[in-house]
Design an enzyme around this catalytic site. Structure first.
Site, PDB file in Angstrom:
ATOM      1  N   ASP A  50      -1.705  -9.073   4.243  1.00 65.13           N
ATOM      2  CA  ASP A  50      -0.656  -8.245   3.663  1.00 65.13           C
ATOM      3  C   ASP A  50      -0.976  -6.750   3.805  1.00 65.13           C
ATOM      4  O   ASP A  50      -1.052  -6.021   2.819  1.00 65.13           O
ATOM      5  CB  ASP A  50      -0.468  -8.628   2.190  1.00 65.13           C
ATOM      6  CG  ASP A  50       0.851  -8.135   1.617  1.00 65.13           C
ATOM      7  OD1 ASP A  50       1.851  -8.110   2.353  1.00 65.13           O
ATOM      8  OD2 ASP A  50       0.877  -7.781   0.416  1.00 65.13           O
ATOM      9  N   ARG A  56       2.909 -15.226  -0.065  1.00 63.00           N
ATOM     10  CA  ARG A  56       3.044 -16.656  -0.367  1.00 63.00           C
ATOM     11  C   ARG A  56       4.374 -17.190   0.153  1.00 63.00           C
ATOM     12  O   ARG A  56       4.439 -18.290   0.705  1.00 63.00           O
ATOM     13  CB  ARG A  56       2.932 -16.888  -1.876  1.00 63.00           C
ATOM     14  CG  ARG A  56       1.510 -16.756  -2.429  1.00 63.00           C
ATOM     15  CD  ARG A  56       1.514 -16.831  -3.938  1.00 63.00           C
ATOM     16  NE  ARG A  56       0.178 -16.707  -4.511  1.00 63.00           N
ATOM     17  CZ  ARG A  56      -0.068 -16.428  -5.782  1.00 63.00           C
ATOM     18  NH1 ARG A  56       0.944 -16.227  -6.616  1.00 63.00           N
ATOM     19  NH2 ARG A  56      -1.306 -16.337  -6.228  1.00 63.00           N
ATOM     20  N   ASP A  99      -9.779 -14.463  -2.678  1.00 63.34           N
ATOM     21  CA  ASP A  99     -11.023 -14.165  -3.409  1.00 63.34           C
ATOM     22  C   ASP A  99     -11.756 -15.433  -3.826  1.00 63.34           C
ATOM     23  O   ASP A  99     -12.948 -15.376  -4.146  1.00 63.34           O
ATOM     24  CB  ASP A  99     -10.716 -13.383  -4.705  1.00 63.34           C
ATOM     25  CG  ASP A  99      -9.908 -12.135  -4.452  1.00 63.34           C
ATOM     26  OD1 ASP A  99     -10.003 -11.593  -3.343  1.00 63.34           O
ATOM     27  OD2 ASP A  99      -9.169 -11.712  -5.361  1.00 63.34           O
ATOM     28  N   GLU A 116       4.440 -13.902 -11.683  1.00 61.92           N
ATOM     29  CA  GLU A 116       5.323 -14.597 -10.750  1.00 61.92           C
ATOM     30  C   GLU A 116       4.876 -16.039 -10.522  1.00 61.92           C
ATOM     31  O   GLU A 116       5.686 -16.933 -10.310  1.00 61.92           O
ATOM     32  CB  GLU A 116       5.400 -13.835  -9.415  1.00 61.92           C
ATOM     33  CG  GLU A 116       4.180 -13.948  -8.515  1.00 61.92           C
ATOM     34  CD  GLU A 116       2.903 -13.339  -9.077  1.00 61.92           C
ATOM     35  OE1 GLU A 116       1.820 -13.872  -8.787  1.00 61.92           O
ATOM     36  OE2 GLU A 116       2.990 -12.332  -9.792  1.00 61.92           O
ATOM     37  N   ASP A 117       3.558 -16.266 -10.572  1.00 62.35           N
ATOM     38  CA  ASP A 117       3.055 -17.628 -10.385  1.00 62.35           C
ATOM     39  C   ASP A 117       3.384 -18.507 -11.582  1.00 62.35           C
ATOM     40  O   ASP A 117       3.641 -19.704 -11.433  1.00 62.35           O
ATOM     41  CB  ASP A 117       1.552 -17.631 -10.086  1.00 62.35           C
ATOM     42  CG  ASP A 117       0.750 -16.787 -11.067  1.00 62.35           C
ATOM     43  OD1 ASP A 117       1.359 -16.075 -11.910  1.00 62.35           O
ATOM     44  OD2 ASP A 117      -0.490 -16.820 -10.989  1.00 62.35           O
ATOM     45  N   HIS A 131      -8.339  -7.280  -9.361  1.00 64.32           N
ATOM     46  CA  HIS A 131      -7.677  -8.590  -9.419  1.00 64.32           C
ATOM     47  C   HIS A 131      -6.292  -8.376  -9.971  1.00 64.32           C
ATOM     48  O   HIS A 131      -6.099  -7.636 -10.938  1.00 64.32           O
ATOM     49  CB  HIS A 131      -8.450  -9.581 -10.299  1.00 64.32           C
ATOM     50  CG  HIS A 131      -7.995 -10.992 -10.098  1.00 64.32           C
ATOM     51  ND1 HIS A 131      -6.952 -11.529 -10.798  1.00 64.32           N
ATOM     52  CD2 HIS A 131      -8.408 -11.962  -9.244  1.00 64.32           C
ATOM     53  CE1 HIS A 131      -6.751 -12.775 -10.392  1.00 64.32           C
ATOM     54  NE2 HIS A 131      -7.609 -13.059  -9.468  1.00 64.32           N
TER      55      HIS A 131
END
Length: 396
Positions: free
Chosen positions: A45, A81, A99, A182-183, A216
């Site tokens: 990305d 994704r 990661d 969002e996940d 993160h």
């Protein structure tokens, strides 16, 4: 030669992932599943640290099919994704953060579990390396469960095995308008639409790695993004689950994990404008979704704080937070011959505050810690007591 459909597509979204990406890819290469049964789709990305080059080197040597896509930076994990998901051909997809790393047998075990049970989502046990992952859902392996009768609602990260047909049938994608959470939205929808969920708790499938540089995605972003995330998840739950106990069971998650931390210790450090804004952002969420049934499922201090937010009482919340900061032992008042335990947090039976006693009443799971508590008698406990008595009489 006909092309055989892979069993699983591993989708890796990567941004500035070096040097962690090296071990991540090594864990993919070490999978015990036949390389012919898997494919990897890696999306760089817009990295500038060599991430893209590392992915291309991996693609050149790896025994499985690897597709590397390099694109301009999208600003978040959802874009990569979604790009990977659009390219996936496997019966299942697994989202792997660059990661982190997989346990060697992870994909083989999870695919086998999904095939054995016909379930659409599989959760593999997660352990943390310099990070603390959720733990309450790993008590035992569950061949088939759902989001209402287990603790899986407390792990809404994307690192699960999803049946791709489920995602395709419902046109499921990650919401690129959200910068955090969002996940959670994607995974909760998958839980609710799934024909069963499996939990693989007896083998560590995923290692969640904390970066030493502190970078993160879940640690970044302003508080307003957390309210955006809570709002989106609450709306999804309300849209998909009718009002009642089942909806309230799920609403616990956004209230407890996303909303409540905004009214924790950090609130004491906020300036007056930020405090006012947080209460303003919370009001429509509390008005729409805060119920007695949700409150009953929380610990007393959690329930009290959120009630103070619902009632728009920042003055009471500050007093409550100051008490919690002091780490004083919470006294208890036992009434009704020990069957009721009230935890004496600030403003208990304070007429000026006007907070009802029910907010301070501990549910059995919390009340059991206090000496003298007698659990209320239920029909089930009466039957167990009668059965024990009958057994004693038979022995005599």
């Amino acid at each position: 030669m006909p092309v055989t459909q892979p069993d699983v597509s591993v989708i890796i979204g990567a941004y500035e992932a070096m040097p962690y990406l090296v071990e991540c890819l090594a864990s993919v290469e070490a999978q015990t599943i036949d390389p012919a049964r898997m494919e990897v789709i890696a999306v760089d990305d817009g990295s500038t640290d060599g991430t893209g080059e590392c992915l291309e080197e991996f693609a050149a040597r790896a025994p499985m099919q690897v597709t590397v896509i390099r694109q301009e930076n999208s600003g978040g994990p959802s874009g990569p994704r979604n790009v990977g998901l659009a390219k996936a051909a496997g019966r299942y997809v697994f989202f792997l953060d660059a990661d982190d790393r997989l346990g060697p047998e992870a994909l083989e075990r999870m695919v086998a579990m999904a095939d054995r049970n016909g379930t659409d989502v599989v959760l593999g046990r997660v352990e943390g390396i310099n990070r603390t992952p959720p733990k309450s859902m790993w008590g035992k392996t569950l061949e088939r469960t759902d989001v209402f009768s287990s603790n899986i609602k407390f792990t809404l990260s994307a690192q699960k095995l999803f049946r791709r047909e489920l995602l395709t049938r419902h046109d499921m994608r990650f919401d690129e308008s959200l910068w955090t959470g969002e996940d959670a939205l994607f995974t909760m929808e998958a839980y609710l639409r799934a024909n069963g969920v499996s939990v693989l708790a007896d083998y560590t499938c995923y290692y969640l790695v904390g970066r030493e540089d502190g970078k993160h995605v879940t640690k970044t972003g302003s508080y307003t993004l957390r309210f955006d995330s809570a709002r989106a998840l609450m709306k999804l739950i309300a849209d998909m689950v009718p009002p009642g106990e089942r909806r309230d069971t799920l609403m616990v998650r956004p209230f407890l994990i996303t909303l409540l931390p905004q009214f924790g210790p950090r609130f004491l450090k906020d300036d007056e404008e930020t405090r006012r804004h947080k209460f303003e952002l919370a009001k429509p969420l509390m008005d729409a979704h805060w119920t007695e049934s949700v409150a009953r499922r929380l610990k007393v201090e959690e329930r009290l704080r959120l009630h103070m937010v619902a009632e728009q009482r920042p003055d009471l919340l500050v007093g409550m937070l100051e008490f919690l900061k002091s780490k004083k032992q919470v006294p208890a008042v036992l009434e009704n011959k020990g069957r009721r335990v009230y935890l004496v947090y600030p403003y208990f039976r304070d007429r000026g505050a006007g907070l009802p006693d029910s907010l301070y009443l501990a549910e059995p799971r919390e009340a059991r810690a206090f000496q003298g508590y007698r659990e209320p008698t239920t029909t089930a406990s009466l039957l167990r007591r009668a059965l024990r008595k009958a057994r004693r009489m038979l022995r005599r």
